[in-house]
Every structure is written in structure tokens, then in C-alpha cells.
Write a protein that holds these residues in place. Sequence first.
Motif, PDB file in Angstrom:
ATOM      1  N   LEU A  82     -28.074  25.013  77.532  1.00 17.64           N
ATOM      2  CA  LEU A  82     -29.302  25.820  77.566  1.00 17.64           C
ATOM      3  C   LEU A  82     -30.379  24.980  78.240  1.00 17.64           C
ATOM      4  O   LEU A  82     -30.838  23.978  77.689  1.00 17.64           O
ATOM      5  CB  LEU A  82     -29.718  26.214  76.151  1.00 17.64           C
ATOM      6  CG  LEU A  82     -31.061  26.950  76.008  1.00 17.64           C
ATOM      7  CD1 LEU A  82     -31.060  28.254  76.798  1.00 17.64           C
ATOM      8  CD2 LEU A  82     -31.379  27.203  74.541  1.00 17.64           C
ATOM      9  N   LEU A  84     -34.004  25.000  79.547  1.00 21.12           N
ATOM     10  CA  LEU A  84     -35.276  25.719  79.451  1.00 21.12           C
ATOM     11  C   LEU A  84     -36.261  25.074  80.419  1.00 21.12           C
ATOM     12  O   LEU A  84     -36.963  24.116  80.094  1.00 21.12           O
ATOM     13  CB  LEU A  84     -35.781  25.675  78.009  1.00 21.12           C
ATOM     14  CG  LEU A  84     -34.858  26.413  77.021  1.00 21.12           C
ATOM     15  CD1 LEU A  84     -35.238  26.109  75.584  1.00 21.12           C
ATOM     16  CD2 LEU A  84     -34.878  27.925  77.281  1.00 21.12           C
ATOM     17  N   THR A 113     -40.816  29.600  75.964  1.00 25.70           N
ATOM     18  CA  THR A 113     -39.843  28.516  75.880  1.00 25.70           C
ATOM     19  C   THR A 113     -39.412  28.263  74.437  1.00 25.70           C
ATOM     20  O   THR A 113     -38.218  28.137  74.135  1.00 25.70           O
ATOM     21  CB  THR A 113     -40.439  27.230  76.492  1.00 25.70           C
ATOM     22  OG1 THR A 113     -40.710  27.454  77.881  1.00 25.70           O
ATOM     23  CG2 THR A 113     -39.489  26.055  76.345  1.00 25.70           C
ATOM     24  N   ALA A 117     -35.791  28.859  72.637  1.00 30.40           N
ATOM     25  CA  ALA A 117     -35.147  27.729  71.960  1.00 30.40           C
ATOM     26  C   ALA A 117     -34.783  28.103  70.529  1.00 30.40           C
ATOM     27  O   ALA A 117     -33.720  27.716  70.027  1.00 30.40           O
ATOM     28  CB  ALA A 117     -36.074  26.517  71.965  1.00 30.40           C
ATOM     29  N   GLY A 121     -31.078  28.665  70.308  1.00 36.66           N
ATOM     30  CA  GLY A 121     -30.707  27.441  69.609  1.00 36.66           C
ATOM     31  C   GLY A 121     -30.021  27.717  68.285  1.00 36.66           C
ATOM     32  O   GLY A 121     -29.104  26.986  67.884  1.00 36.66           O
ATOM     33  N   MET A 124     -26.415  28.221  68.906  1.00 40.21           N
ATOM     34  CA  MET A 124     -25.715  26.979  69.236  1.00 40.21           C
ATOM     35  C   MET A 124     -25.476  26.134  67.980  1.00 40.21           C
ATOM     36  O   MET A 124     -24.403  25.560  67.806  1.00 40.21           O
ATOM     37  CB  MET A 124     -26.525  26.200  70.277  1.00 40.21           C
ATOM     38  CG  MET A 124     -26.705  26.946  71.586  1.00 40.21           C
ATOM     39  SD  MET A 124     -27.851  26.154  72.740  1.00 40.21           S
ATOM     40  CE  MET A 124     -26.814  24.845  73.396  1.00 40.21           C
ATOM     41  N   ARG A 131     -25.655  21.697  74.317  1.00 38.39           N
ATOM     42  CA  ARG A 131     -26.669  20.786  74.858  1.00 38.39           C
ATOM     43  C   ARG A 131     -27.882  21.610  75.309  1.00 38.39           C
ATOM     44  O   ARG A 131     -27.731  22.632  75.978  1.00 38.39           O
ATOM     45  CB  ARG A 131     -26.114  19.980  76.039  1.00 38.39           C
ATOM     46  CG  ARG A 131     -24.868  19.176  75.681  1.00 38.39           C
ATOM     47  CD  ARG A 131     -24.382  18.351  76.865  1.00 38.39           C
ATOM     48  NE  ARG A 131     -23.091  17.705  76.566  1.00 38.39           N
ATOM     49  CZ  ARG A 131     -22.974  16.571  75.889  1.00 38.39           C
ATOM     50  NH1 ARG A 131     -24.057  15.961  75.433  1.00 38.39           N
ATOM     51  NH2 ARG A 131     -21.786  16.049  75.663  1.00 38.39           N
ATOM     52  N   ILE A 132     -29.064  21.145  74.947  1.00 35.39           N
ATOM     53  CA  ILE A 132     -30.316  21.798  75.336  1.00 35.39           C
ATOM     54  C   ILE A 132     -31.130  20.832  76.180  1.00 35.39           C
ATOM     55  O   ILE A 132     -31.271  19.654  75.826  1.00 35.39           O
ATOM     56  CB  ILE A 132     -31.133  22.231  74.105  1.00 35.39           C
ATOM     57  CG1 ILE A 132     -30.337  23.191  73.221  1.00 35.39           C
ATOM     58  CG2 ILE A 132     -32.450  22.884  74.539  1.00 35.39           C
ATOM     59  CD1 ILE A 132     -31.030  23.554  71.915  1.00 35.39           C
ATOM     60  N   VAL A 173     -25.561  19.652  68.258  1.00 34.36           N
ATOM     61  CA  VAL A 173     -26.349  20.114  69.405  1.00 34.36           C
ATOM     62  C   VAL A 173     -27.313  18.998  69.802  1.00 34.36           C
ATOM     63  O   VAL A 173     -28.087  18.513  68.973  1.00 34.36           O
ATOM     64  CB  VAL A 173     -27.138  21.393  69.069  1.00 34.36           C
ATOM     65  CG1 VAL A 173     -28.011  21.815  70.247  1.00 34.36           C
ATOM     66  CG2 VAL A 173     -26.183  22.520  68.678  1.00 34.36           C
ATOM     67  N   VAL A 175     -30.464  17.466  72.245  1.00 37.59           N
ATOM     68  CA  VAL A 175     -31.679  17.926  72.930  1.00 37.59           C
ATOM     69  C   VAL A 175     -32.152  16.813  73.855  1.00 37.59           C
ATOM     70  O   VAL A 175     -32.309  15.662  73.419  1.00 37.59           O
ATOM     71  CB  VAL A 175     -32.794  18.278  71.927  1.00 37.59           C
ATOM     72  CG1 VAL A 175     -34.060  18.727  72.669  1.00 37.59           C
ATOM     73  CG2 VAL A 175     -32.334  19.372  70.967  1.00 37.59           C
TER      74      VAL A 175
END
Length: 261
Positions: A82, A84, A113, A117, A121, A124, A131-132, A173, A175
Motif C-alpha cells: 500500500l 500512499l 491519506t 491507511a 491498513g 492488512m 508493507r505500507i 505489517v 510501515v
Amino acid sequence: MNNEKLAVVTGASSGIGKELAKLCAKDGYDLVIAADEPAIEPAAEALRSHNVAVEAVEADLATEQGANALITQVGDRDIDLLLLNAGRGLGRGFVDQDWVKARRVIDTNITGTVYLAHRLGQQMVRRGRGRILFTGSIAGFMPGTFQAVYNGTKAFIDSFAIALGHELKDSGVTVTLLMPGATQTRFFERADMLDTEVGTQEKDNPADVAKDGYEAMMAGEAQVVSGLANKLQAAAAHVTPAGTLAEQHRKMAEPGSANNA
């Protein structure tokens, strides 16, 4: 074409977002890409040359309706990446700005945003992996004289992304925060800053910036400042008084400052 790997990229019609989407495609990720302009369609067509499935969503991600259009397009599919990246800038003095335009900067850079998320998110985290990547900015380290709203939004995203990463450290996950400096995109034209020093100076290549962010994301790194000069500027910002930074920013972003460069 269904590669069973999905990446979602916002702001993918041009600039850093377009380059990020290209890197995802080259690595075999199917894509859902979004932007608030018709150019998202030819961007999608170009990405299909990498033999991946690409779905384009033209939507204003500053609005909940626009963000929901992207969320609906993704549906209940698992998201692996993801990214953003959608963002908007606006130059000139705050009290001289059109409020609707200033509000749209806030709603694009922050509200839309953070909403994406939160919603994507959640999916996820429930899955337990993914992965963000947030596109922040070194602008978030300095008070943005004549760019006050934009720099303020990037300060928020820089802080938010790092905090979220720590919240999710045991979730599977990751970030990553990408912090570019001035990059050769349509940003300064759209922000009405072509008469400023920063608007006319040499800028970083968006492909190089995207590569730095993508590689950091895939490595699970918490943050990356793209470019040596930007790394030095970011380091200096941490030890320079805010008032000094604000005056330095004035010299770069004040209307007409291009004539003094």
C-alpha cells in the motif's frame, strides 16, 4: 493476468507515484492505481506493458467519497503493498491563499491519506502481513514560510507514519516513511511556485526518489530520506532553531524569490 500479488498506489498518474507504480509492476504486482485526473488512464495502460493487471481509479482522494471509490475497487482482496503517495502543494502567503485550495491540500495530504491507511491498513493487519509506504517530505522538518499549510501537512504525515510503524511492529505489517526533497514533478507548477527559488532550482529525479522509497519499503525500513543533500538538510534541521529554519524557508519559497537565486 493475475499474479496473486496486489499493490495499491495513490497519486500514480505522474511523478513519484507513477515511478513507484512502475517498480511494483516490474516486480510482478498487479495494481490498483488512483489519481484525481484523467492522466491515470494512460498511466495504467503504460503499466500493463509489464504483463500485470492494472485497474485505474480516477477519484478525488481529498474526499471520503473519492477514497471510498478506491476502497470499493480494491474490495476484499489481500493487499501486499500500500503506497500512499497522493499529495498536493500550495505556495504563497497563507492569508492570501484561496481557502478552498488550502483546505484541499489538508484533505488530500492528511485526511484522505489517513482514512485510506485506516481502512486498508485494517485489512492488512487482519491478514497479518503487508508493507505500507507513506510519501512524507523533509519539508515536514521545517516551518514552511510561504508554504505553511503544505509543510504542516507533511510534518503530520512524517510523525504519523513513524508512530504507526511502531504501533504495528508486531503485526506483520511494516510501515516505511519516504522523505524526498524538491523533486522534478508537476508539484511546483500546480502549487503556483514557478516564480520561487525552490520552484526554479535543480531538483531530484522522481525515478531515483521512488527507487529509494521502494527499496526501503521492501527491506522493512522505518524511514528513508532520499538524496545526500536532503539527508544533510534533514540532519541540520534537527539542530537548527525553528525561527532560523522559517527564515531560510522564506528565501526559498517567497513569491518572486526566483529573481534572487
